[in-house]
Design a protein around this motif. Sequence first.
Motif, PDB file in Angstrom:
ATOM      1  N   ARG C  45      25.433  -3.017  62.203  1.00  8.96           N
ATOM      2  CA  ARG C  45      24.723  -2.185  63.155  1.00  8.96           C
ATOM      3  C   ARG C  45      25.699  -1.089  63.583  1.00  8.96           C
ATOM      4  O   ARG C  45      26.760  -1.373  64.147  1.00  8.96           O
ATOM      5  CB  ARG C  45      24.280  -3.026  64.357  1.00  8.96           C
ATOM      6  CG  ARG C  45      23.418  -2.256  65.305  1.00  8.96           C
ATOM      7  CD  ARG C  45      22.781  -3.194  66.343  1.00  8.96           C
ATOM      8  NE  ARG C  45      22.409  -2.378  67.483  1.00  8.96           N
ATOM      9  CZ  ARG C  45      22.914  -2.531  68.694  1.00  8.96           C
ATOM     10  NH1 ARG C  45      23.784  -3.478  68.930  1.00  8.96           N
ATOM     11  NH2 ARG C  45      22.521  -1.733  69.672  1.00  8.96           N
ATOM     12  N   LEU C  46      25.369   0.141  63.263  1.00  6.04           N
ATOM     13  CA  LEU C  46      26.313   1.239  63.504  1.00  6.04           C
ATOM     14  C   LEU C  46      26.129   1.807  64.906  1.00  6.04           C
ATOM     15  O   LEU C  46      25.058   2.303  65.244  1.00  6.04           O
ATOM     16  CB  LEU C  46      26.117   2.345  62.465  1.00  6.04           C
ATOM     17  CG  LEU C  46      26.193   1.905  60.994  1.00  6.04           C
ATOM     18  CD1 LEU C  46      25.848   3.065  60.072  1.00  6.04           C
ATOM     19  CD2 LEU C  46      27.565   1.352  60.657  1.00  6.04           C
ATOM     20  N   ILE C  47      27.165   1.686  65.691  1.00 12.20           N
ATOM     21  CA  ILE C  47      27.103   2.314  67.014  1.00 12.20           C
ATOM     22  C   ILE C  47      28.182   3.382  67.163  1.00 12.20           C
ATOM     23  O   ILE C  47      28.145   4.202  68.050  1.00 12.20           O
ATOM     24  CB  ILE C  47      27.216   1.282  68.166  1.00 12.20           C
ATOM     25  CG1 ILE C  47      28.442   0.386  67.967  1.00 12.20           C
ATOM     26  CG2 ILE C  47      25.948   0.449  68.256  1.00 12.20           C
ATOM     27  CD1 ILE C  47      28.808  -0.386  69.228  1.00 12.20           C
ATOM     28  N   ARG C  48      29.168   3.374  66.288  1.00 15.01           N
ATOM     29  CA  ARG C  48      30.178   4.435  66.215  1.00 15.01           C
ATOM     30  C   ARG C  48      30.178   4.924  64.775  1.00 15.01           C
ATOM     31  O   ARG C  48      29.769   4.214  63.870  1.00 15.01           O
ATOM     32  CB  ARG C  48      31.571   3.911  66.561  1.00 15.01           C
ATOM     33  CG  ARG C  48      31.819   3.747  68.035  1.00 15.01           C
ATOM     34  CD  ARG C  48      32.216   5.084  68.668  1.00 15.01           C
ATOM     35  NE  ARG C  48      32.605   4.909  70.063  1.00 15.01           N
ATOM     36  CZ  ARG C  48      31.750   4.889  71.069  1.00 15.01           C
ATOM     37  NH1 ARG C  48      30.460   5.022  70.840  1.00 15.01           N
ATOM     38  NH2 ARG C  48      32.176   4.739  72.299  1.00 15.01           N
ATOM     39  N   GLY C  49      30.647   6.162  64.554  1.00  8.61           N
ATOM     40  CA  GLY C  49      30.688   6.670  63.189  1.00  8.61           C
ATOM     41  C   GLY C  49      29.301   6.929  62.652  1.00  8.61           C
ATOM     42  O   GLY C  49      29.053   6.871  61.450  1.00  8.61           O
ATOM     43  N   VAL C  50      28.381   7.211  63.535  1.00  8.12           N
ATOM     44  CA  VAL C  50      27.033   7.574  63.125  1.00  8.12           C
ATOM     45  C   VAL C  50      26.506   8.558  64.165  1.00  8.12           C
ATOM     46  O   VAL C  50      26.827   8.463  65.338  1.00  8.12           O
ATOM     47  CB  VAL C  50      26.110   6.342  63.011  1.00  8.12           C
ATOM     48  CG1 VAL C  50      25.980   5.626  64.343  1.00  8.12           C
ATOM     49  CG2 VAL C  50      24.727   6.735  62.486  1.00  8.12           C
ATOM     50  N   GLY C  51      25.709   9.522  63.669  1.00  5.13           N
ATOM     51  CA  GLY C  51      25.207  10.507  64.618  1.00  5.13           C
ATOM     52  C   GLY C  51      23.889  11.056  64.158  1.00  5.13           C
ATOM     53  O   GLY C  51      22.876  10.356  64.176  1.00  5.13           O
ATOM     54  N   CYS C  52      23.878  12.264  63.636  1.00  6.65           N
ATOM     55  CA  CYS C  52      22.619  12.950  63.346  1.00  6.65           C
ATOM     56  C   CYS C  52      21.937  12.441  62.081  1.00  6.65           C
ATOM     57  O   CYS C  52      20.756  12.651  61.889  1.00  6.65           O
ATOM     58  CB  CYS C  52      22.880  14.443  63.217  1.00  6.65           C
ATOM     59  SG  CYS C  52      23.755  14.907  61.712  1.00  6.65           S
ATOM     60  N   ARG C  53      22.664  11.780  61.209  1.00  9.74           N
ATOM     61  CA  ARG C  53      22.157  11.299  59.918  1.00  9.74           C
ATOM     62  C   ARG C  53      21.671  12.429  59.021  1.00  9.74           C
ATOM     63  O   ARG C  53      20.988  12.205  58.036  1.00  9.74           O
ATOM     64  CB  ARG C  53      21.008  10.296  60.116  1.00  9.74           C
ATOM     65  CG  ARG C  53      21.458   9.014  60.787  1.00  9.74           C
ATOM     66  CD  ARG C  53      20.281   8.130  61.110  1.00  9.74           C
ATOM     67  NE  ARG C  53      20.728   6.936  61.813  1.00  9.74           N
ATOM     68  CZ  ARG C  53      20.971   5.774  61.211  1.00  9.74           C
ATOM     69  NH1 ARG C  53      20.776   5.644  59.926  1.00  9.74           N
ATOM     70  NH2 ARG C  53      21.407   4.748  61.898  1.00  9.74           N
ATOM     71  N   GLY C  54      22.021  13.656  59.366  1.00  5.69           N
ATOM     72  CA  GLY C  54      21.540  14.791  58.588  1.00  5.69           C
ATOM     73  C   GLY C  54      22.648  15.699  58.079  1.00  5.69           C
ATOM     74  O   GLY C  54      22.400  16.798  57.617  1.00  5.69           O
ATOM     75  N   GLY C  55      23.891  15.260  58.173  1.00  5.37           N
ATOM     76  CA  GLY C  55      24.977  16.050  57.624  1.00  5.37           C
ATOM     77  C   GLY C  55      25.458  17.179  58.509  1.00  5.37           C
ATOM     78  O   GLY C  55      26.156  18.082  58.048  1.00  5.37           O
ATOM     79  N   PHE C  56      25.103  17.141  59.784  1.00 11.06           N
ATOM     80  CA  PHE C  56      25.503  18.230  60.668  1.00 11.06           C
ATOM     81  C   PHE C  56      26.575  17.847  61.677  1.00 11.06           C
ATOM     82  O   PHE C  56      27.354  18.675  62.085  1.00 11.06           O
ATOM     83  CB  PHE C  56      24.286  18.760  61.444  1.00 11.06           C
ATOM     84  CG  PHE C  56      23.403  19.639  60.618  1.00 11.06           C
ATOM     85  CD1 PHE C  56      23.726  20.982  60.443  1.00 11.06           C
ATOM     86  CD2 PHE C  56      22.268  19.135  60.012  1.00 11.06           C
ATOM     87  CE1 PHE C  56      22.923  21.797  59.669  1.00 11.06           C
ATOM     88  CE2 PHE C  56      21.466  19.949  59.235  1.00 11.06           C
ATOM     89  CZ  PHE C  56      21.780  21.276  59.063  1.00 11.06           C
ATOM     90  N   CYS C  57      26.571  16.573  62.110  1.00 11.63           N
ATOM     91  CA  CYS C  57      27.393  16.257  63.287  1.00 11.63           C
ATOM     92  C   CYS C  57      28.816  15.840  62.933  1.00 11.63           C
ATOM     93  O   CYS C  57      29.705  15.926  63.762  1.00 11.63           O
ATOM     94  CB  CYS C  57      26.720  15.191  64.140  1.00 11.63           C
ATOM     95  SG  CYS C  57      26.918  13.517  63.524  1.00 11.63           S
ATOM     96  N   GLY C  58      29.046  15.405  61.710  1.00 11.48           N
ATOM     97  CA  GLY C  58      30.412  15.074  61.300  1.00 11.48           C
ATOM     98  C   GLY C  58      30.934  13.757  61.848  1.00 11.48           C
ATOM     99  O   GLY C  58      32.129  13.499  61.807  1.00 11.48           O
TER     100      GLY C  58
END
Lengths: 124, 286, 250
Positions: C45-58
């Motif tokens: 379950r990703l709570i860090r190292g994950v964000g926009c899932r669209g290649g924008f947030c880094g």
Amino acid sequence: MVNEMERRIGEISGVNVDACYLCGKCSAGCLFTEQMDLLPHQVIMYIQRGDDSVLNKETPWICASCFTCSVRCPRGIDVAAVMEGLREIQIRKRGYQKLDLKKIENLEDLPQIAVTAAAQKLTW
Amino acid sequence: MLYYPGCSLRNSYPEFEKSALETCTRLGIDLAEIPEWNCCGVNFSLSDNIMRHLGAVRTLISAQEMPDLSGDEKVVALCSMCYNVMKRVNLTLKEDAEALENVNLFIDDEVDYRANLEVIHFLQLLRDDIGFDHLSDCVTVPLKGLKIAPYYGCALIRPESIAIDAPENPSIMEEFIRSVGADPVDYPYKTECCGNYHTVMRKEIVELRSKVIVDSAKLAGADLVVSTCPLCTYNLRLGVRALEEKTPILFFSQILALSLGVNPHLSPEREKNVRELLEGMKSYAK
Amino acid sequence: MPSKDTTTEKNETTGNLVTVYIMGKPYEVPSELTIMKAQEYAGYRLIRGVGCRGGFCGACTTIYRKREDYKLYIDLACQTKVEDGMYLVQIPFVPAEKPQWNLEDLEANSDSIIHFFPEITRCVSCNACTQACPQNLSPMRAIQAIRRNDLKMAADLSFDCVSCGACSVRCPAEITHYHVFQLVRRLVGRYVQKRAEHTAERVKEIEAGEYDADMDILVGLPEEELKELFVRIREGNPLQLPEREVGKHD
């Protein structure tokens, strides 16, 4: 036989310090001896003896790479390169740096050439 | 002629570059700036770490790939420190095939450097390509009576392999000063080191060195000192300040600009001193 | 812009499974998945190292090696498909202190940047940053542009930076490129780039009340009509407000 200090200096700087016959011409012409704790020819002597306490001397860090010694050496030894070799041995150690870039007092006033020169020689 | 400006000419000392480029226009020298040049690293690394040479090599590759080159072009530098590093790196790669191969293998993201460029200093360009005799013919405002102390420092003349003149007794700057109509001043410290990067951490060393140099030039009767290096200039000015006097430290290109009647780009805070000096000269007074 | 295409978003699978190693442990995952989806498929379950899932947030910078390959790869987990034998590790962020600066106190030149980031003078042009960049930018060229006092070029070259920090992990000079680039872009935006005069004009028009009547109409539209209007405009059609009497909605 080549000792460990001579081998490492030779490896890093390409200089064979065994060629030195300790005439002292490098020390005679050096402009920075006043600030040094060991004269340039003595630095060579320490390396010839394999005495690694030379690494903890200030002299290699006082050398400003002006090449006066290297130009004048009758044995063709690049003394400035030997000093660089000693600095490199230290700088290549984990965590070692001679200059903390964040502690430069007059950073605003300094031209880039000065900051770059110091950063490249003293931080790595 | 390919041109390498260097970082400090684009930041702290634009007068160095601007005055030089204006004299080039006057003398008909065509300088093409190397696109996307990299920092040379300032002091040539004397160690076996080739990574320290990469900035200079990338610049040389960028120069080599410029369009319409004949193949044996010269890269000219104004800053003597840049000259020293670029020249030494280039020389290493020319003389050491293994070093060239290693560097080219490391830089696998660009074309190989073929090591057929030549690196020269602007003073060499004046001496060898223009000629000091011809230069003095071009001078419209001879700086008659102006006593100028040349400061060589280290980078132009040491080590021997890259020296643009005799390391122990150089005369190229004196010849240059004569060609612009001024009188070169001889003094014993003209080739002594200013203290280099100690200005960052051990300022007292630099002050000590530059005080001796400036004082000696002054005692020999110099009205001003000319330098070829932004770091020397910065350091010598520290000496001038420490001595609490006013000897101007100018770049050689500014003297050249003055003699050719083009803008020397004197910076406002120093202009006053130099203007006073010039007003005392016959050629400027008329 | 995300640098990689996101065709792996499709849900259909071919049934092919590949083995990937997450924190050293092997997992069988469908070959169509992105690294991020594979991690979730494997039960993380990703709570860090994950964000926009669209290649924008880094946020999902992932370092990996492949089977029988010495090269160290760096990519965004949401943009990269799994391959058999991938050894994966995620770096949630790169430690870096962001200096505090007030844009109004600065000048747009490289000395301003060196004041906060003196370490950029250590750049030896090794280009390790470029080789690491999942956005296919060249951080080295941008850093060197700053050294030449060409801030405009540095800002342009770093425009697509997602601040993932991959460059900073590889940099032997320990430069935190993404913080440097943010300052460069701010300086260029504030002092170098031409001011957007039409924006100032528009603000004046709004302040003069030129759009008050249109605004009233918009506020009075029923939700369904408003949605239709939004879709029409989004498709590129000019704004055409229905004729209505102002004030009728209340």
